[in-house]
Design a protein around this motif. Structure first.
Motif, short mmCIF file in Angstrom:
data_model
loop_
_atom_site.label_atom_id
_atom_site.label_comp_id
_atom_site.label_asym_id
_atom_site.label_seq_id
_atom_site.Cartn_x
_atom_site.Cartn_y
_atom_site.Cartn_z
N GLY A 1 4.98 -0.87 3.27
CA GLY A 1 4.17 0.07 2.49
C GLY A 1 4.91 1.40 2.37
N ARG B 1 -0.78 3.85 1.49
CA ARG B 1 -1.50 4.59 2.53
C ARG B 1 -0.74 4.49 3.85
N PRO C 1 2.24 -2.11 -4.94
CA PRO C 1 0.77 -2.19 -4.86
C PRO C 1 0.09 -2.40 -6.21
N ASP D 1 -3.08 5.17 -1.88
CA ASP D 1 -4.07 4.11 -2.12
C ASP D 1 -3.41 2.73 -2.03
N HIS D 2 -4.25 1.71 -2.19
CA HIS D 2 -3.78 0.32 -2.06
C HIS D 2 -3.43 -0.29 -3.41
N TYR E 1 -3.64 -2.02 4.91
CA TYR E 1 -4.14 -2.73 3.73
C TYR E 1 -5.21 -3.73 4.20
N THR F 1 0.82 -1.22 0.00
CA THR F 1 0.00 0.00 0.00
C THR F 1 0.85 1.26 0.00
#
Ligand code: SF4
Length: 301
Positions: A69, A24, A216, A41-42, A75, A22
Motif C-alpha cells: 500500500g 491508507r 487501489p 483511502d482504499h 484494507y 490502499t
C-alpha cells in the motif's frame, strides 16, 4: 522484456504482481513514494474485483503476489484477498510497516506460503520516528521479533541515502535475526519527490518485466513506483490484455530509454567490484521482486 501476459512457451512461470490495495497508512513517512498516510483511502477496487484479478492472474501463471500500500493490513478485505491467493496456489507476501498486527493476521501469516516484508530505517528510535513522522520504532521492532519467533519468513529493506545509517540498520536487523536484508535509496516519487515531476530514470529498470502493479483504483502500472504510467485498468479490461498490450510495452521501453540516458552520467569508483562495492546499498545478488528493486551493482550488471 517479456510482459506477464505474453509468457513464452516453455518459460518458467515465475511472474509476480503487486496488489497495491490502499493509500491508507498509520504512518506518514516523509519519503513515501505514493504519498500514503492516515487520510488515504482504499480506492474503488472491491473485494470481488481483487478476487477477479487473482483468478485472471492464476490463469496466466502468476505465482507470487505482494500485498502492499499504504499499509495493506488496513484494507478491510486484505485477509480474504490473501486467502484467495493462497487457495490459487500463489505465494503471498505482505509488505507491512508492522506497526500493528492483529491476532487474526498473525494466524494468517503463519500459513504455508505466507511471508512478511518490511522497511527499516534506523537502529535509533528517534531517527526512525522522525522518518515515519509518528512513533513506530518500538512496535515495528517488537513485531519483527515476533515474526521471527513464530518462524514466519521475513525480509527487510533498509531505506536511506546515508551509508552509515544503512550499515547500522542492517547490523541491527541481523542482530534481531533477520537474514534476508536488502537496501535501497529513497526513490524520488510521491512525497519522496518533494513535489517534482516523476522521472522514469529513477526507476530500477526491471519494471514491467514479468511483474506489474495494480493500484487501489484498478490501474495497472509497470511497478509500485511507476504509478503515473497507467497502462490500463482491470475494471475496464482483462488483466491478460493489459499485460500483453502496447501501453505496457511502451512504458517498459520508455523506462529503459530513460535509464540508459542516466547510466551514461553515473560512474563507480575505478576499483569497485561486486565483492567490495563502493556503495553499501549495492546488492550484487539481489533479484527484483515486488517490494525490492533489483541490484544496481554496476560491476555485476
Ligand atoms: S512509506 Fe510505507 S509506512 Fe511510510 S507512509 Fe508510506 S506506506 Fe506508510
Amino acid at each position: 522484456m517479456t510482459p506477464i501476459g505474453a509468457k513464452r512457451e516453455g518459460t518458467p512461470g515465475a511472474e509476480s504482481l503487486w496488489l497495491d490495495v490502499t493509500r491508507r497508512c498509520q504512518l506518514n513517512c516523509g519519503h513515501c513514494y505514493n504519498s500514503s498516510g492516515p487520510d488515504g483511502d482504499h480506492g474503488t477496487m472491491t473485494r470481488n474485483d481483487w478476487f477477479s484479478v487473482l483468478g485472471q492472474a492464476a490463469e496466466i501463471g502468476v505465482s507470487n503476489v505482494t500485498l502492499i500500500g499504504g499499509e495493506p493490513t488496513l484494507y478491510p478485505h486484505a485477509i480474504e484477498v490473501a486467502e484467495r491467493a493462497l487457495a490459487l496456489d500463489m505465494k503471498v507476501e505482505v509488505y507491512s510497516n508492522l506497526v500493528h498486527v492483529s491476532e487474526r493476521w498473525w494466524a494468517v501469516l503463519q500459513r504455508e506460503g505466507m511471508s512478511i516484508a518490511t522497511s527499516y530505517y534506523s537502529n535509533k528510535p528517534a531517527r526512525r520516528n522522525q522518518v515515519t513522522r509518528r512513533p513506530s520504532h518500538a512496535r515495528t521492532r517488537d513485531n519483527i521479533a515476533k515474526a521471527i519467533s513464530l518462524d514466519i519468513p521475513i525480509r527487510a529493506g533498509v531505506v536511506g541515502n546515508r551509508k552509515r545509517q544503512i550499515w547500522t540498520a542492517k547490523r541491527d536487523l541481523r542482530m534481531m535475526g533477520v537474514e534476508e536484508i536488502g537496501a535501497d535509496r529513497i526513490r524520488e516519487f510521491g512525497r519522496g519527490g518533494g513535489g517534482q515531476e516523476p522521472d522514469a530514470s529513477n526507476l530500477c529498470g526491471m519494471c514491467g518485466d514479468r511483474r506489474a502493479s495494480i493500484g487501489p483504483n484498478g490501474e495497472v502500472s509497470p511497478c509500485v513506483f511507476s504509478t503515473w504510467m497507467g497502462v490500463g485498468n482491470v475494471q475496464d479490461a482483462s488483466l491478460a490484455s493489459i499485460l500483453s498490450g502496447p501501453a505496457l510495452a511502451w512504458a517498459v521501453a520508455s523506462i529503459e530509454g530513460a535509464r540508459r540516458g542516466k547510466e551514461k552520467t553515473k560512474a563507480c569508483r575505478p576499483d569497485c567490484v561486486p565483492q567490495n562495492p563502493c556503495d553499501p546499498r549495492c546488492e550484487p545478488n539481489a533479484a527484483c521482486r515486488p517490494g525490492t528493486p533489483p541490484s544496481e551493482c554496476k560491476p555485476r550488471n
